[in-house]
Enzyme design. Structure first.
Site, PDB file in Angstrom:
ATOM      1  N   PHE A  29     -64.009 -43.349  -3.185  1.00 16.57           N
ATOM      2  CA  PHE A  29     -64.832 -42.813  -4.271  1.00 16.57           C
ATOM      3  C   PHE A  29     -63.914 -42.030  -5.210  1.00 16.57           C
ATOM      4  CE2 PHE A  29     -68.128 -40.332  -6.340  1.00 16.57           C
ATOM      5  CZ  PHE A  29     -69.138 -41.264  -6.469  1.00 16.57           C
ATOM      6  N   ALA A  63     -65.862 -39.258   0.875  1.00 13.38           N
ATOM      7  CA  ALA A  63     -65.419 -38.073   1.619  1.00 13.38           C
ATOM      8  C   ALA A  63     -66.180 -37.873   2.929  1.00 13.38           C
ATOM      9  CB  ALA A  63     -65.552 -36.835   0.740  1.00 13.38           C
ATOM     10  N   ILE A  89     -66.254 -34.506  -7.320  1.00 17.56           N
ATOM     11  CA  ILE A  89     -66.428 -33.886  -8.636  1.00 17.56           C
ATOM     12  C   ILE A  89     -67.868 -33.398  -8.753  1.00 17.56           C
ATOM     13  CG2 ILE A  89     -66.353 -34.260 -11.129  1.00 17.56           C
ATOM     14  CD1 ILE A  89     -64.255 -36.474 -10.590  1.00 17.56           C
ATOM     15  N   HIS A  95     -75.778 -32.344  -4.331  1.00 18.34           N
ATOM     16  CA  HIS A  95     -74.975 -33.304  -3.563  1.00 18.34           C
ATOM     17  C   HIS A  95     -73.509 -32.881  -3.459  1.00 18.34           C
ATOM     18  CE1 HIS A  95     -74.259 -37.145  -1.662  1.00 18.34           C
ATOM     19  NE2 HIS A  95     -73.276 -37.395  -2.516  1.00 18.34           N
ATOM     20  N   ASN A 120     -55.899 -31.150   4.742  1.00 17.61           N
ATOM     21  CA  ASN A 120     -57.103 -31.505   3.993  1.00 17.61           C
ATOM     22  C   ASN A 120     -56.819 -31.430   2.503  1.00 17.61           C
ATOM     23  OD1 ASN A 120     -59.579 -31.823   2.811  1.00 17.61           O
ATOM     24  ND2 ASN A 120     -60.648 -30.384   4.118  1.00 17.61           N
TER      25      ASN A 120
END
Length: 157
Positions: A29, A63, A89, A95, A120
Site C-alpha cells: 500500500f 501495514a 498516510i 482508519h 519498525n
C-alpha cells in the site's frame, strides 16, 4: 562509585552486518513510497556488509499484514533481525489511527514474543509530501537499527 563507570562500560554499537541474516517485510500500500524505503534499506544493509543472499525481502498488501509475515519469519529462526516497511498516510477517518496503532503494537509483540529485533520503519505521516521527505533516510535508518540490534542481541545471549 561516584564519578566512576568501572564495571558499567556500555557496549559499543556494532554496525557490522557480516554473517547476519535480515528479513524485510514491505507493505505494498503506497507502493512507490514503500519501494523507496525498501531500496534504501537494502542498499544500506549491503553497505554494512550484509550479503545480498542473506537478505529476504517479501511484500504484503498493507501495514496490518506486516506483523503476520514478520511472525512467520521470526518463527523460522532463520533471521538475525527483521525490518518492517510501510507507509500510512492520514486520511479523513479514524482508519489512520487504527492501522498505525494496531500494526505498531503487533510488530512490537512479534519482537518481544520471539526475542528478535525488529526495525519498525512504517511511516505514519500527514501527507504524501512528508512520506517522500522521510522515505530514503528511514529506509537507511531501518537497516542500521536492524544490524545494530542483531549484534546487540547476539552479545546479550
Amino acid at each position: 562509585m561516584q564519578g566512576s563507570d568501572k564495571g558499567h562500560a556500555a557496549a559499543q554499537a556494532s554496525l557490522n552486518g557480516q554473517d547476519l541474516r535480515i528479513g524485510i517485510v514491505q507493505a505494498r500500500f503506497n507502493h512507490a513510497i514503500t519501494s523507496r524505503l525498501a531500496e534504501a534499506c537494502v542498499a544500506e544493509l549491503k553497505a554494512l556488509g550484509v550479503d545480498e543472499k542473506h537478505i529476504r525481502h517479501v511484500t504484503v498488501p498493507g501495514a496490518l499484514e506486516v506483523p503476520i509475515a514478520l511472525n512467520a519469519m521470526a518463527d523460522s529462526q532463520d533471521y538475525s533481525a527483521l525490518v518492517a516497511l510501510g507507509c500510512i498516510i492520514r486520511g479523513e477517518t479514524y482508519h489512520f489511527e487504527l492501522v498505525a496503532n494496531e500494526s505498531g503494537a503487533a510488530i512490537t509483540r512479534v519482537g518481544l514474543d520471539n526475542q528478535i529485533a525488529i526495525a519498525n520503519a512504517i511511516l505514519t505521516v500527514e501527507n504524501e509530501e512528508q512520506a517522500w521527505a522521510r522515505a530514503e533516510e528511514k529506509g537507511r535508518d531501518a537497516a542500521r537499527v536492524a544490524v545494530e540490534m542483531a549484534n546487540l542481541m547476539e552479545d546479550l545471549q
